[in-house]
Design a protein around this motif. Structure first.
Motif, PDB file in Angstrom:
ATOM      1  N   VAL A 173      -3.514  10.211  -1.772  1.00 43.27           N
ATOM      2  CA  VAL A 173      -2.362  11.064  -2.039  1.00 43.27           C
ATOM      3  C   VAL A 173      -2.602  12.466  -1.468  1.00 43.27           C
ATOM      4  CG1 VAL A 173      -1.069  12.225  -3.878  1.00 43.27           C
ATOM      5  CG2 VAL A 173      -1.575   9.775  -4.054  1.00 43.27           C
ATOM      6  N   VAL A 174      -3.779  13.020  -1.755  1.00 42.34           N
ATOM      7  CA  VAL A 174      -4.105  14.363  -1.264  1.00 42.34           C
ATOM      8  C   VAL A 174      -4.132  14.363   0.263  1.00 42.34           C
ATOM      9  CG1 VAL A 174      -5.901  16.131  -1.172  1.00 42.34           C
ATOM     10  CG2 VAL A 174      -5.292  15.086  -3.358  1.00 42.34           C
ATOM     11  N   TRP A 175      -4.698  13.314   0.858  1.00 43.64           N
ATOM     12  CA  TRP A 175      -4.724  13.273   2.323  1.00 43.64           C
ATOM     13  C   TRP A 175      -3.302  13.232   2.883  1.00 43.64           C
ATOM     14  CZ3 TRP A 175      -6.990  15.161   6.092  1.00 43.64           C
ATOM     15  CH2 TRP A 175      -6.615  14.803   7.387  1.00 43.64           C
ATOM     16  N   ARG A 176      -2.399  12.509   2.247  1.00 39.60           N
ATOM     17  CA  ARG A 176      -1.010  12.482   2.720  1.00 39.60           C
ATOM     18  C   ARG A 176      -0.437  13.889   2.723  1.00 39.60           C
ATOM     19  NH1 ARG A 176       3.667   8.725   0.198  1.00 39.60           N
ATOM     20  NH2 ARG A 176       2.619   7.166   1.462  1.00 39.60           N
TER      21      ARG A 176
ATOM     22  N   ARG B 226       0.841  -1.205   0.000  1.00 34.44           N
ATOM     23  CA  ARG B 226       0.000   0.000   0.000  1.00 34.44           C
ATOM     24  C   ARG B 226       0.876   1.255   0.000  1.00 34.44           C
ATOM     25  NH1 ARG B 226      -4.895   1.938   1.552  1.00 34.44           N
ATOM     26  NH2 ARG B 226      -4.893   3.859   2.741  1.00 34.44           N
ATOM     27  N   GLU B 227       1.860   1.293   0.885  1.00 34.53           N
ATOM     28  CA  GLU B 227       2.755   2.446   0.984  1.00 34.53           C
ATOM     29  C   GLU B 227       3.537   2.657  -0.309  1.00 34.53           C
ATOM     30  OE1 GLU B 227       2.914   4.789   3.406  1.00 34.53           O
ATOM     31  OE2 GLU B 227       1.168   3.733   4.182  1.00 34.53           O
ATOM     32  N   ARG B 228       4.003   1.566  -0.908  1.00 33.71           N
ATOM     33  CA  ARG B 228       4.771   1.673  -2.146  1.00 33.71           C
ATOM     34  C   ARG B 228       3.911   2.264  -3.269  1.00 33.71           C
ATOM     35  NH1 ARG B 228       5.854  -3.521  -3.213  1.00 33.71           N
ATOM     36  NH2 ARG B 228       4.582  -3.649  -5.088  1.00 33.71           N
ATOM     37  N   ILE B 229       2.668   1.831  -3.352  1.00 30.83           N
ATOM     38  CA  ILE B 229       1.770   2.323  -4.400  1.00 30.83           C
ATOM     39  C   ILE B 229       1.431   3.794  -4.166  1.00 30.83           C
ATOM     40  CG2 ILE B 229      -0.560   2.088  -5.356  1.00 30.83           C
ATOM     41  CD1 ILE B 229      -0.204  -0.987  -4.821  1.00 30.83           C
ATOM     42  N   ILE B 230       1.106   4.149  -2.929  1.00 29.73           N
ATOM     43  CA  ILE B 230       0.777   5.545  -2.631  1.00 29.73           C
ATOM     44  C   ILE B 230       2.010   6.434  -2.785  1.00 29.73           C
ATOM     45  CG2 ILE B 230      -0.065   7.148  -0.855  1.00 29.73           C
ATOM     46  CD1 ILE B 230      -2.238   5.416  -2.232  1.00 29.73           C
ATOM     47  N   ASP B 231       3.193   5.926  -2.440  1.00 28.64           N
ATOM     48  CA  ASP B 231       4.430   6.686  -2.656  1.00 28.64           C
ATOM     49  C   ASP B 231       4.599   7.022  -4.136  1.00 28.64           C
ATOM     50  OD1 ASP B 231       5.146   6.590   0.020  1.00 28.64           O
ATOM     51  OD2 ASP B 231       6.647   5.000  -0.234  1.00 28.64           O
ATOM     52  N   LEU B 232       4.379   6.037  -4.997  1.00 25.71           N
ATOM     53  CA  LEU B 232       4.515   6.244  -6.429  1.00 25.71           C
ATOM     54  C   LEU B 232       3.471   7.255  -6.929  1.00 25.71           C
ATOM     55  CD1 LEU B 232       5.801   5.545  -9.150  1.00 25.71           C
ATOM     56  CD2 LEU B 232       4.243   3.561  -9.274  1.00 25.71           C
TER      57      LEU B 232
ATOM     58  N   HIS C 104       1.971   9.498  -5.210  1.00 26.71           N
ATOM     59  CA  HIS C 104       2.317  10.785  -4.599  1.00 26.71           C
ATOM     60  C   HIS C 104       3.385  11.498  -5.429  1.00 26.71           C
ATOM     61  CE1 HIS C 104       4.428  13.207  -1.411  1.00 26.71           C
ATOM     62  NE2 HIS C 104       3.182  13.574  -1.185  1.00 26.71           N
ATOM     63  N   ARG C 105       4.416  10.766  -5.831  1.00 27.07           N
ATOM     64  CA  ARG C 105       5.471  11.360  -6.671  1.00 27.07           C
ATOM     65  C   ARG C 105       4.885  11.859  -7.988  1.00 27.07           C
ATOM     66  NH1 ARG C 105       8.387   6.983  -4.875  1.00 27.07           N
ATOM     67  NH2 ARG C 105       8.233   5.882  -6.864  1.00 27.07           N
ATOM     68  N   TRP C 106       4.026  11.058  -8.592  1.00 24.30           N
ATOM     69  CA  TRP C 106       3.401  11.470  -9.847  1.00 24.30           C
ATOM     70  C   TRP C 106       2.572  12.734  -9.649  1.00 24.30           C
ATOM     71  CZ3 TRP C 106       1.059   6.342 -12.224  1.00 24.30           C
ATOM     72  CH2 TRP C 106       2.099   5.503 -12.602  1.00 24.30           C
ATOM     73  N   PHE C 107       1.799  12.775  -8.576  1.00 21.62           N
ATOM     74  CA  PHE C 107       0.936  13.921  -8.301  1.00 21.62           C
ATOM     75  C   PHE C 107       1.773  15.190  -8.148  1.00 21.62           C
ATOM     76  CE2 PHE C 107      -1.658  16.730  -5.716  1.00 21.62           C
ATOM     77  CZ  PHE C 107      -2.938  16.548  -6.231  1.00 21.62           C
ATOM     78  N   LEU C 108       2.839  15.107  -7.356  1.00 25.42           N
ATOM     79  CA  LEU C 108       3.700  16.270  -7.141  1.00 25.42           C
ATOM     80  C   LEU C 108       4.375  16.726  -8.432  1.00 25.42           C
ATOM     81  CD1 LEU C 108       5.384  15.424  -3.711  1.00 25.42           C
ATOM     82  CD2 LEU C 108       3.394  16.894  -4.153  1.00 25.42           C
ATOM     83  N   ASP C 109       4.666  15.774  -9.314  1.00 21.29           N
ATOM     84  CA  ASP C 109       5.299  16.103 -10.601  1.00 21.29           C
ATOM     85  C   ASP C 109       4.295  16.599 -11.643  1.00 21.29           C
ATOM     86  OD1 ASP C 109       7.740  15.344  -9.585  1.00 21.29           O
ATOM     87  OD2 ASP C 109       7.727  13.357 -10.530  1.00 21.29           O
ATOM     88  N   GLY C 110       2.997  16.553 -11.304  1.00 19.70           N
ATOM     89  CA  GLY C 110       1.978  16.974 -12.254  1.00 19.70           C
ATOM     90  C   GLY C 110       1.606  15.889 -13.243  1.00 19.70           C
ATOM     91  N   ARG C 111       2.019  14.692 -12.974  1.00 15.09           N
ATOM     92  CA  ARG C 111       1.721  13.557 -13.859  1.00 15.09           C
ATOM     93  C   ARG C 111       0.352  12.977 -13.500  1.00 15.09           C
ATOM     94  NH1 ARG C 111       5.506   8.133 -14.337  1.00 15.09           N
ATOM     95  NH2 ARG C 111       4.038   6.948 -15.624  1.00 15.09           N
ATOM     96  N   ARG C 112      -0.412  12.629 -14.494  1.00  9.54           N
ATOM     97  CA  ARG C 112      -1.733  12.038 -14.280  1.00  9.54           C
ATOM     98  C   ARG C 112      -1.573  10.677 -13.605  1.00  9.54           C
ATOM     99  NH1 ARG C 112      -5.739   8.777 -16.274  1.00  9.54           N
ATOM    100  NH2 ARG C 112      -7.807   9.736 -16.365  1.00  9.54           N
ATOM    101  N   ILE C 113      -2.410  10.410 -12.615  1.00  4.96           N
ATOM    102  CA  ILE C 113      -2.391   9.112 -11.951  1.00  4.96           C
ATOM    103  C   ILE C 113      -3.311   8.187 -12.749  1.00  4.96           C
ATOM    104  CG2 ILE C 113      -2.937   7.844  -9.845  1.00  4.96           C
ATOM    105  CD1 ILE C 113      -2.166  10.418  -8.309  1.00  4.96           C
ATOM    106  N   ASP C 114      -2.692   7.348 -13.537  1.00  5.12           N
ATOM    107  CA  ASP C 114      -3.396   6.398 -14.380  1.00  5.12           C
ATOM    108  C   ASP C 114      -3.320   5.026 -13.711  1.00  5.12           C
ATOM    109  OD1 ASP C 114      -2.882   4.193 -16.684  1.00  5.12           O
ATOM    110  OD2 ASP C 114      -4.344   5.709 -17.362  1.00  5.12           O
ATOM    111  N   MET C 115      -4.466   4.407 -13.500  1.00  2.80           N
ATOM    112  CA  MET C 115      -4.506   3.148 -12.755  1.00  2.80           C
ATOM    113  C   MET C 115      -3.768   2.029 -13.485  1.00  2.80           C
ATOM    114  SD  MET C 115      -6.022   3.799  -9.879  1.00  2.80           S
ATOM    115  CE  MET C 115      -6.979   2.481  -9.129  1.00  2.80           C
TER     116      MET C 115
END
Length: 192
Positions: free
Chosen positions: A57-60, A10-16, A18-29
């Motif tokens: 991600v936003v909650w983190r 779970r942490e590994r997936i949310i970490d990834l 999270h990085r995408w979100f901060l970089d402005g990358r779309r979170i594609d499932m």
């Protein structure tokens, strides 16, 4: 969600994500599943939707901001009500000016608000939990007031002013959110 992933996964997936979100990358499932080494169906079974993953991600981001805001203000006042209102205001301003969040909402305002402010959102539910936990620390809160109802009202008022540009077209007004929260807390504490 019919099951939950093991915590390290779970942490590994949310970490990834999270990085995408901060970089402005779309979170594609599909891409998230592929890069995490799991099947897309498993990802959906664990989270249910892309909206939930983004909410996590936003909650983190918000939880980290809460930690910083509360740590800075911990020694400033013995007045729990004043401290809560101040922290709420600082958090509102921090959230509203955090570029990855404002970019996310600006790209698709309806979807962004749904993730941030929907009653089904993990973000809003956890914000209500945080506010309710801080309200229980107020020694002079009127015992007739249902803490969760007050917490819900405070969160909704905050959302209305923080995201007012998206909701009504008015400029965002974190200061007004803080003033309204102060009125609610004062009234609930009998400080009118």
């Amino acid at each position: 969600m019919s099951s939950t992933p093991p915590k390290p996964v779970r942490e590994r997936i949310i970490d990834l994500a999270h990085r995408w979100f901060l970089d402005g990358r779309r979170i594609d499932m599909q891409q998230l599943a592929r890069e995490s080494g799991i099947g897309r169906a498993t990802l959906y079974r664990w989270w249910g939707s892309r909206e939930v993953v983004i909410g996590e991600v936003v909650w983190r981001i918000i939880a980290e901001a809460i930690g910083r805001v509360e740590a800075r203000d911990a020694r400033l006042s013995d007045d729990p009500a004043g401290r809560f209102v101040r922290n709420f205001g600082t958090l509102a301003e921090t959230v509203r000016t955090f570029e990855p969040l404002t970019r996310f909402v600006a790209e698709d305002p309806e979807y962004g608000l749904r993730v941030l402010t929907s009653g089904y959102s993990v973000v809003q539910g956890r914000m209500i939990d945080w506010v309710a936990s801080r309200l229980t620390d107020l020694p002079d809160l009127d015992p007739r007031i249902e803490v969760r109802d007050l917490a819900y009202s405070i969160v909704r008022v905050g959302e209305a002013f923080v995201w007012s540009d998206i909701i009504t077209g008015d400029p965002p007004q974190s200061g007004k959110a803080t003033a309204m929260v102060e009125l609610l807390v004062s009234a609930a504490s009998g400080r009118r």
